[in-house]
Design a protein around this motif. Structure first.
Motif, PDB file in Angstrom:
ATOM      1  N   ASN A  85     -29.819 -32.451 -20.996  1.00  0.00           N
ATOM      2  CA  ASN A  85     -28.732 -31.853 -20.208  1.00  0.00           C
ATOM      3  C   ASN A  85     -28.625 -32.508 -18.835  1.00  0.00           C
ATOM      4  O   ASN A  85     -27.527 -32.786 -18.344  1.00  0.00           O
ATOM      5  N   ALA A  86     -29.777 -32.750 -18.209  1.00  0.00           N
ATOM      6  CA  ALA A  86     -29.779 -33.318 -16.866  1.00  0.00           C
ATOM      7  C   ALA A  86     -29.357 -34.785 -16.855  1.00  0.00           C
ATOM      8  O   ALA A  86     -28.626 -35.225 -15.959  1.00  0.00           O
ATOM      9  N   LYS A  87     -29.790 -35.532 -17.850  1.00  0.00           N
ATOM     10  CA  LYS A  87     -29.552 -36.975 -17.846  1.00  0.00           C
ATOM     11  C   LYS A  87     -28.208 -37.383 -18.434  1.00  0.00           C
ATOM     12  O   LYS A  87     -27.677 -38.443 -18.110  1.00  0.00           O
ATOM     13  N   PHE A  88     -27.637 -36.537 -19.299  1.00  0.00           N
ATOM     14  CA  PHE A  88     -26.415 -36.942 -19.990  1.00  0.00           C
ATOM     15  C   PHE A  88     -25.241 -35.989 -19.768  1.00  0.00           C
ATOM     16  O   PHE A  88     -24.182 -36.160 -20.372  1.00  0.00           O
ATOM     17  N   GLY A  89     -25.442 -34.982 -18.942  1.00  0.00           N
ATOM     18  CA  GLY A  89     -24.359 -34.062 -18.650  1.00  0.00           C
ATOM     19  C   GLY A  89     -24.011 -33.126 -19.779  1.00  0.00           C
ATOM     20  O   GLY A  89     -22.894 -32.607 -19.857  1.00  0.00           O
ATOM     21  N   ALA A  90     -24.969 -32.893 -20.673  1.00  0.00           N
ATOM     22  CA  ALA A  90     -24.744 -31.965 -21.786  1.00  0.00           C
ATOM     23  C   ALA A  90     -25.015 -30.535 -21.323  1.00  0.00           C
ATOM     24  O   ALA A  90     -25.545 -30.303 -20.229  1.00  0.00           O
ATOM     25  N   ARG A  91     -24.660 -29.583 -22.168  1.00  0.00           N
ATOM     26  CA  ARG A  91     -24.899 -28.171 -21.853  1.00  0.00           C
ATOM     27  C   ARG A  91     -25.502 -27.472 -23.069  1.00  0.00           C
ATOM     28  O   ARG A  91     -25.107 -26.383 -23.452  1.00  0.00           O
ATOM     29  N   TYR A  92     -26.469 -28.130 -23.686  1.00  0.00           N
ATOM     30  CA  TYR A  92     -27.086 -27.600 -24.895  1.00  0.00           C
ATOM     31  C   TYR A  92     -28.071 -26.475 -24.585  1.00  0.00           C
ATOM     32  O   TYR A  92     -28.731 -26.473 -23.544  1.00  0.00           O
ATOM     33  N   THR A  93     -28.178 -25.534 -25.508  1.00  0.00           N
ATOM     34  CA  THR A  93     -29.229 -24.516 -25.439  1.00  0.00           C
ATOM     35  C   THR A  93     -30.349 -24.818 -26.433  1.00  0.00           C
ATOM     36  O   THR A  93     -31.396 -24.182 -26.404  1.00  0.00           O
ATOM     37  N   ASP A  94     -30.118 -25.771 -27.317  1.00  0.00           N
ATOM     38  CA  ASP A  94     -31.094 -26.151 -28.338  1.00  0.00           C
ATOM     39  C   ASP A  94     -30.917 -27.633 -28.594  1.00  0.00           C
ATOM     40  O   ASP A  94     -29.797 -28.144 -28.574  1.00  0.00           O
ATOM     41  N   LEU A  95     -32.012 -28.347 -28.811  1.00  0.00           N
ATOM     42  CA  LEU A  95     -31.908 -29.793 -28.996  1.00  0.00           C
ATOM     43  C   LEU A  95     -32.376 -30.230 -30.379  1.00  0.00           C
ATOM     44  O   LEU A  95     -31.636 -30.867 -31.120  1.00  0.00           O
ATOM     45  N   CYS A  96     -33.604 -29.869 -30.728  1.00  0.00           N
ATOM     46  CA  CYS A  96     -34.220 -30.395 -31.948  1.00  0.00           C
ATOM     47  C   CYS A  96     -33.976 -29.463 -33.128  1.00  0.00           C
ATOM     48  O   CYS A  96     -34.895 -28.795 -33.626  1.00  0.00           O
ATOM     49  N   TYR A  97     -32.724 -29.417 -33.576  1.00  0.00           N
ATOM     50  CA  TYR A  97     -32.360 -28.554 -34.695  1.00  0.00           C
ATOM     51  C   TYR A  97     -31.425 -29.345 -35.598  1.00  0.00           C
ATOM     52  O   TYR A  97     -30.477 -29.974 -35.126  1.00  0.00           O
ATOM     53  N   GLY A  98     -31.686 -29.299 -36.898  1.00  0.00           N
ATOM     54  CA  GLY A  98     -30.979 -30.169 -37.826  1.00  0.00           C
ATOM     55  C   GLY A  98     -29.798 -29.574 -38.556  1.00  0.00           C
ATOM     56  O   GLY A  98     -29.266 -30.190 -39.476  1.00  0.00           O
TER      57      GLY A  98
END
Length: 265
Positions: free
Chosen positions: A170-183
């Protein structure tokens, strides 16, 4: 099939911008969709879990593409018995990323849904993903930590790692994710024309999450509940795969910085 999927060139014949078909697929008594939906399931030795996975898949999906990672059990036979029209794609490489790339390439639908073969995902949620895409999103990203989501399967160390890595993206790419490693994700096929997939392991999910954001695609998170694997043991290793995810994040950040420098010249 190698573990590498490049975006299609402008005007290339295999562009994924497919016109809607002249028919509609009934989803419920008050809802129908025009786009064809493909479900990709990477599987290796998941014969015991497939009956549970297939039972939750909606009847209205266009196709199931099962990528078999050289299973030594009855994964392929069980899949064909459960769904005679299943498309089996033999995996020539190794790793989840490699399997997904092979599956994406084989899909014929306009919408592609990624579902794990361990029984942790509820196929009935697919309608929420598809609805978000039809309503205007390019990429529908499952989240166990969005309001309405949840998980029965994450250890405290995995939750912490996921939170830290998510904050970094989120900090490095300007994303607003609440979860990252989910398939559990879904996307319009045209997204593959805008991102390059070039990794073989579990980190492919993070790579996709980063590159859809940097490509300027519209992302919508979908609350999702993750259940405990029904049978067998996961190939996921928290520390090993966490380090691979971190490596992808750092690589993508460095490449983005280099591209900016090149553009400024």
């Amino acid at each position: 099939m190698s573990s590498f999927l490049r975006p299609a060139a402008t005007g290339q014949a295999q562009t994924a911008a497919v016109l809607a078909p002249d028919h509609f697929t009934p989803v419920s008594t008050h809802l129908a969709i025009a786009p064809l939906v493909s479900v990709v399931i990477p599987a290796m030795n998941e014969a015991e879990n497939l009956p549970h996975v297939f039972a939750t898949l909606p009847s209205w999906i266009h196709e199931v593409v099962l990528v078999d990672g050289n299973s030594t059990d009855d994964t392929v036979r069980v899949a064909r018995e459960l769904r005679p029209d299943v498309r089996i794609v033999p995996q020539t490489g190794k790793g989840k990323g490699d399997a997904l790339i092979a599956g994406f390439t084989a899909c014929t639908g306009e919408i592609i849904v990624m579902v794990d073969a361990d029984g942790s995902a509820d196929g009935s949620e697919i309608v929420s993903y598809v609805s978000a895409l039809v309503a205007g999103a390019d990429f529908a990203k499952g989240s166990r930590f969005a309001n309405g989501g949840g998980t029965d399967d994450m250890t405290p160390i995995r939750k912490l790692g996921n939170r830290v890595l998510c904050a970094a993206v989120n900090a490095k790419f300007g994303a607003r994710y609440t979860d990252l490693c989910y398939g559990y994700n879904a996307f319009w096929r045209h997204c593959l024309d805008k991102i390059t997939l070039d990794c073989t392991g579990f980190e492919v999910e993070t790579l996709m999450n980063i590159r859809v954001v940097t490509a300027g695609l519209k992302v919508q998170e979908i609350p999702s509940h993750e259940y405990v694997r029904i049978h067998g043991a996961s190939n996921l290793r928290a520390v090993r795969d966490g380090l691979r995810v971190l490596k992808v994040i750092l690589r993508e950040k460095n490449e983005r910085r280099a591209a900016r420098r090149e553009g400024a010249r």
